[in-house]
Design a protein around this motif. Structure first.
Motif, PDB file in Angstrom:
ATOM      1  N   ARG A 146     -94.722 -67.213 -29.110  1.00 10.17           N
ATOM      2  CA  ARG A 146     -94.806 -67.950 -30.368  1.00 10.17           C
ATOM      3  C   ARG A 146     -95.978 -67.496 -31.234  1.00 10.17           C
ATOM      4  NH1 ARG A 146     -91.076 -70.870 -32.733  1.00 10.17           N
ATOM      5  NH2 ARG A 146     -92.641 -72.344 -33.507  1.00 10.17           N
ATOM      6  N   THR A 147     -97.043 -66.992 -30.602  1.00  8.94           N
ATOM      7  CA  THR A 147     -98.276 -66.726 -31.353  1.00  8.94           C
ATOM      8  C   THR A 147     -98.587 -65.252 -31.549  1.00  8.94           C
ATOM      9  OG1 THR A 147     -99.614 -66.873 -29.309  1.00  8.94           O
ATOM     10  CG2 THR A 147     -99.291 -68.909 -30.577  1.00  8.94           C
ATOM     11  N   ASP A 148     -98.126 -64.384 -30.651  1.00  9.05           N
ATOM     12  CA  ASP A 148     -98.463 -62.967 -30.773  1.00  9.05           C
ATOM     13  C   ASP A 148     -97.558 -62.287 -31.794  1.00  9.05           C
ATOM     14  OD1 ASP A 148     -98.409 -59.962 -30.005  1.00  9.05           O
ATOM     15  OD2 ASP A 148    -100.064 -60.774 -28.823  1.00  9.05           O
ATOM     16  N   PRO A 149     -98.128 -61.657 -32.828  1.00 10.46           N
ATOM     17  CA  PRO A 149     -97.318 -61.018 -33.881  1.00 10.46           C
ATOM     18  C   PRO A 149     -96.383 -59.926 -33.353  1.00 10.46           C
ATOM     19  CG  PRO A 149     -99.609 -61.217 -34.577  1.00 10.46           C
ATOM     20  CD  PRO A 149     -99.570 -61.561 -33.124  1.00 10.46           C
ATOM     21  N   SER A 150     -96.795 -59.228 -32.287  1.00  9.56           N
ATOM     22  CA  SER A 150     -95.983 -58.126 -31.772  1.00  9.56           C
ATOM     23  C   SER A 150     -94.736 -58.621 -31.025  1.00  9.56           C
ATOM     24  CB  SER A 150     -96.815 -57.245 -30.837  1.00  9.56           C
ATOM     25  OG  SER A 150     -97.199 -57.960 -29.669  1.00  9.56           O
ATOM     26  N   LEU A 151     -94.692 -59.912 -30.729  1.00  5.91           N
ATOM     27  CA  LEU A 151     -93.559 -60.459 -29.982  1.00  5.91           C
ATOM     28  C   LEU A 151     -92.647 -61.324 -30.855  1.00  5.91           C
ATOM     29  CD1 LEU A 151     -95.266 -61.482 -26.604  1.00  5.91           C
ATOM     30  CD2 LEU A 151     -94.251 -59.301 -27.242  1.00  5.91           C
ATOM     31  N   GLN A 152     -92.761 -61.171 -32.162  1.00  4.75           N
ATOM     32  CA  GLN A 152     -91.902 -61.959 -33.061  1.00  4.75           C
ATOM     33  C   GLN A 152     -90.582 -61.225 -33.313  1.00  4.75           C
ATOM     34  OE1 GLN A 152     -93.065 -65.135 -33.793  1.00  4.75           O
ATOM     35  NE2 GLN A 152     -94.566 -64.355 -32.323  1.00  4.75           N
ATOM     36  N   THR A 153     -89.833 -61.059 -32.234  1.00  2.00           N
ATOM     37  CA  THR A 153     -88.532 -60.401 -32.300  1.00  2.00           C
ATOM     38  C   THR A 153     -87.496 -61.284 -31.619  1.00  2.00           C
ATOM     39  OG1 THR A 153     -88.827 -59.238 -30.192  1.00  2.00           O
ATOM     40  CG2 THR A 153     -89.661 -58.131 -32.177  1.00  2.00           C
ATOM     41  N   PRO A 154     -86.203 -61.057 -31.875  1.00  4.62           N
ATOM     42  CA  PRO A 154     -85.168 -61.888 -31.237  1.00  4.62           C
ATOM     43  C   PRO A 154     -85.260 -61.916 -29.718  1.00  4.62           C
ATOM     44  CG  PRO A 154     -84.197 -60.640 -33.029  1.00  4.62           C
ATOM     45  CD  PRO A 154     -85.611 -60.147 -32.882  1.00  4.62           C
ATOM     46  N   MET A 155     -85.566 -60.770 -29.093  1.00  6.48           N
ATOM     47  CA  MET A 155     -85.613 -60.725 -27.635  1.00  6.48           C
ATOM     48  C   MET A 155     -86.631 -61.718 -27.085  1.00  6.48           C
ATOM     49  SD  MET A 155     -86.261 -57.498 -25.062  1.00  6.48           S
ATOM     50  CE  MET A 155     -88.031 -57.358 -25.229  1.00  6.48           C
ATOM     51  N   TYR A 156     -87.812 -61.770 -27.699  1.00  9.49           N
ATOM     52  CA  TYR A 156     -88.856 -62.663 -27.217  1.00  9.49           C
ATOM     53  C   TYR A 156     -88.655 -64.095 -27.709  1.00  9.49           C
ATOM     54  CZ  TYR A 156     -90.897 -58.304 -25.731  1.00  9.49           C
ATOM     55  OH  TYR A 156     -91.085 -57.100 -25.116  1.00  9.49           O
ATOM     56  N   PHE A 157     -87.928 -64.264 -28.800  1.00  6.23           N
ATOM     57  CA  PHE A 157     -87.542 -65.606 -29.227  1.00  6.23           C
ATOM     58  C   PHE A 157     -86.661 -66.253 -28.157  1.00  6.23           C
ATOM     59  CE2 PHE A 157     -84.081 -68.132 -31.200  1.00  6.23           C
ATOM     60  CZ  PHE A 157     -84.833 -69.210 -31.660  1.00  6.23           C
ATOM     61  N   PHE A 158     -85.688 -65.498 -27.644  1.00  4.55           N
ATOM     62  CA  PHE A 158     -84.815 -66.025 -26.594  1.00  4.55           C
ATOM     63  C   PHE A 158     -85.552 -66.149 -25.266  1.00  4.55           C
ATOM     64  CE2 PHE A 158     -81.484 -64.085 -29.408  1.00  4.55           C
ATOM     65  CZ  PHE A 158     -80.929 -65.293 -29.808  1.00  4.55           C
ATOM     66  N   LEU A 159     -86.507 -65.264 -25.015  1.00  2.00           N
ATOM     67  CA  LEU A 159     -87.309 -65.375 -23.796  1.00  2.00           C
ATOM     68  C   LEU A 159     -88.141 -66.646 -23.824  1.00  2.00           C
ATOM     69  CD1 LEU A 159     -88.378 -64.279 -21.125  1.00  2.00           C
ATOM     70  CD2 LEU A 159     -90.031 -62.894 -22.409  1.00  2.00           C
ATOM     71  N   GLY A 160     -88.689 -66.994 -24.990  1.00  2.00           N
ATOM     72  CA  GLY A 160     -89.433 -68.249 -25.122  1.00  2.00           C
ATOM     73  C   GLY A 160     -88.543 -69.455 -24.878  1.00  2.00           C
ATOM     74  N   ASN A 161     -87.329 -69.417 -25.430  1.00  2.00           N
ATOM     75  CA  ASN A 161     -86.361 -70.484 -25.185  1.00  2.00           C
ATOM     76  C   ASN A 161     -86.040 -70.594 -23.696  1.00  2.00           C
ATOM     77  OD1 ASN A 161     -84.552 -71.953 -27.518  1.00  2.00           O
ATOM     78  ND2 ASN A 161     -85.624 -70.153 -28.300  1.00  2.00           N
ATOM     79  N   PHE A 162     -85.864 -69.433 -23.074  1.00  3.45           N
ATOM     80  CA  PHE A 162     -85.513 -69.391 -21.655  1.00  3.45           C
ATOM     81  C   PHE A 162     -86.638 -69.978 -20.800  1.00  3.45           C
ATOM     82  CE2 PHE A 162     -85.008 -67.004 -17.577  1.00  3.45           C
ATOM     83  CZ  PHE A 162     -83.777 -67.535 -17.216  1.00  3.45           C
ATOM     84  N   SER A 163     -87.879 -69.661 -21.145  1.00  3.90           N
ATOM     85  CA  SER A 163     -89.018 -70.183 -20.383  1.00  3.90           C
ATOM     86  C   SER A 163     -89.146 -71.695 -20.541  1.00  3.90           C
ATOM     87  CB  SER A 163     -90.307 -69.500 -20.844  1.00  3.90           C
ATOM     88  OG  SER A 163     -90.285 -68.123 -20.510  1.00  3.90           O
ATOM     89  N   PHE A 164     -88.924 -72.194 -21.752  1.00  2.86           N
ATOM     90  CA  PHE A 164     -88.954 -73.644 -21.965  1.00  2.86           C
ATOM     91  C   PHE A 164     -87.837 -74.316 -21.161  1.00  2.86           C
ATOM     92  CE2 PHE A 164     -87.551 -77.400 -24.462  1.00  2.86           C
ATOM     93  CZ  PHE A 164     -88.679 -78.186 -24.274  1.00  2.86           C
ATOM     94  N   LEU A 165     -86.676 -73.681 -21.155  1.00  2.00           N
ATOM     95  CA  LEU A 165     -85.545 -74.194 -20.387  1.00  2.00           C
ATOM     96  C   LEU A 165     -85.882 -74.254 -18.901  1.00  2.00           C
ATOM     97  CD1 LEU A 165     -82.517 -74.952 -20.014  1.00  2.00           C
ATOM     98  CD2 LEU A 165     -82.040 -72.498 -19.943  1.00  2.00           C
TER      99      LEU A 165
END
Length: 319
Positions: free
Chosen positions: A58-77
């Protein structure tokens, strides 16, 4: 005519249960304290490590891509998923009170089923994201735009909500006869249905249909995606490019194998081969081990995540 004469003797003896007794791991009484410590440590690791992934994606600019957006969702899940199971198990191990009310059991099952369906779909969406990125890189920014990613994530989260309301209600509308001892560590579908004294043939058919739709179909879509992905990767001229692509996909494939493999065996194997011991062992894979391994696999096998995590930790220590 009195409808009671149409019932079998077993059905006449059915009584309304107010609670189940979760047997869990009571067959190893000398290990209760040890198991409590092990599961507590695992729960803390799962929550903390997945929280780190959520924060950095959510905070690192280099990870603001769809792949890491879904990874963040997956981790919250994963945090939600394991929180449905482990706190209750830890309470049982600590207090040695294994009783669970019918309402609490139904709530746990419903939450577990909804989150399980969401996990199947998010893993499928993550495979689709890799498919578009590798097989159609020029169209990737157009297809996987921010609006579409949010719609996909929302669809994954809400898909199982209406489906499993009726399904869970049906299960707990069954009459339960004889023993109320549930030979499992949480209210999963197979052990609960096995205690019913009514004819469950139609319900078992529905279980297979839902399992096919929610588990098998997403798994097959993931396999098809990766067949095309691997075919495309092998055609890449650069050995470095092939290695990077394989590295990106391998983390996801490991999680898919752990989660879907144990889930398919649990819900699609014949009822005649049901074993409580085997079921508990397999359930540990998709309820505890997958959430535990997810951060480790993605961090250790993904340089971008490792770099972002190091930067995050350095900023905190510097403060």
């Amino acid at each position: 005519m009195d409808g009671s004469i149409l019932k079998t003797p077993q059905q006449k003896n059915c009584s309304t249960l107010l609670e189940f007794i979760l047997i869990g791991f009571s067959d190893v009484p000398n290990l209760q304290g040890f198991l409590f410590v092990v599961f507590l440590i695992m729960y803390l690791i799962i929550v903390l490590s997945n929280s780190f992934i959520i924060i950095i994606t959510r905070t690192d600019p280099s990870l603001q891509t769809p792949m890491y957006f879904f990874l963040g969702n997956f981790s919250f899940l994963e945090i939600c998923y394991v929180s449905v199971i482990l706190p209750r198990l830890l309470t049982s191990l600590y207090r040695q009170d294994r009783s669970i009310s019918i309402i609490a059991c139904a709530t746990q099952m419903y939450s577990f089923l909804c989150l399980g369906a969401t996990e199947c779909l998010i893993l499928t969406v993550m495979a689709f994201d890799r498919y578009v990125a590798i097989c159609s890189p020029l169209l990737y920014p157009v297809i996987m735009n921010n609006s579409f990613c949010i719609q996909l994530a929302t669809g994954c989260w809400v898909f199982g909500v209406p489906v499993h309301i009726g399904f869970t209600y049906w299960i707990f509308s069954l009459p339960f006869c004889g023993s109320n001892q549930l030979n499992h560590f949480f209210c999963d579908v197979p052990p609960v249905v096995s205690l019913a004294c009514w004819d469950t043939l139609m319900l078992e058919v529905v279980i297979y249909v839902i399992a096919l739709l929610v588990v098998t179909v997403p798994f097959m879509l993931i396999l098809v995606s990766y067949v095309k992905i691997i075919s495309t990767i092998l055609k890449l001229p650069s050995a470095t490019g092939r290695a990077k692509a394989f590295s990106t996909c391998s983390s996801h494939l490991i999680i898919v194998a752990l989660f879907f493999g144990s889930g398919i065996i649990t819900y699609l194997r014949p009822k005649s081969s049901y074993s409580a011991v085997t079921d508990k062992f397999l359930s540990l894979f998709y309820t505890v081990l997958t959430p535990l391994f997810n951060p480790m696999i993605y961090c250790l096998r993904n340089k971008d995540v490792m770099i972002a995590l190091k930067k995050f930790l350095l900023r905190r220590f510097m403060l």
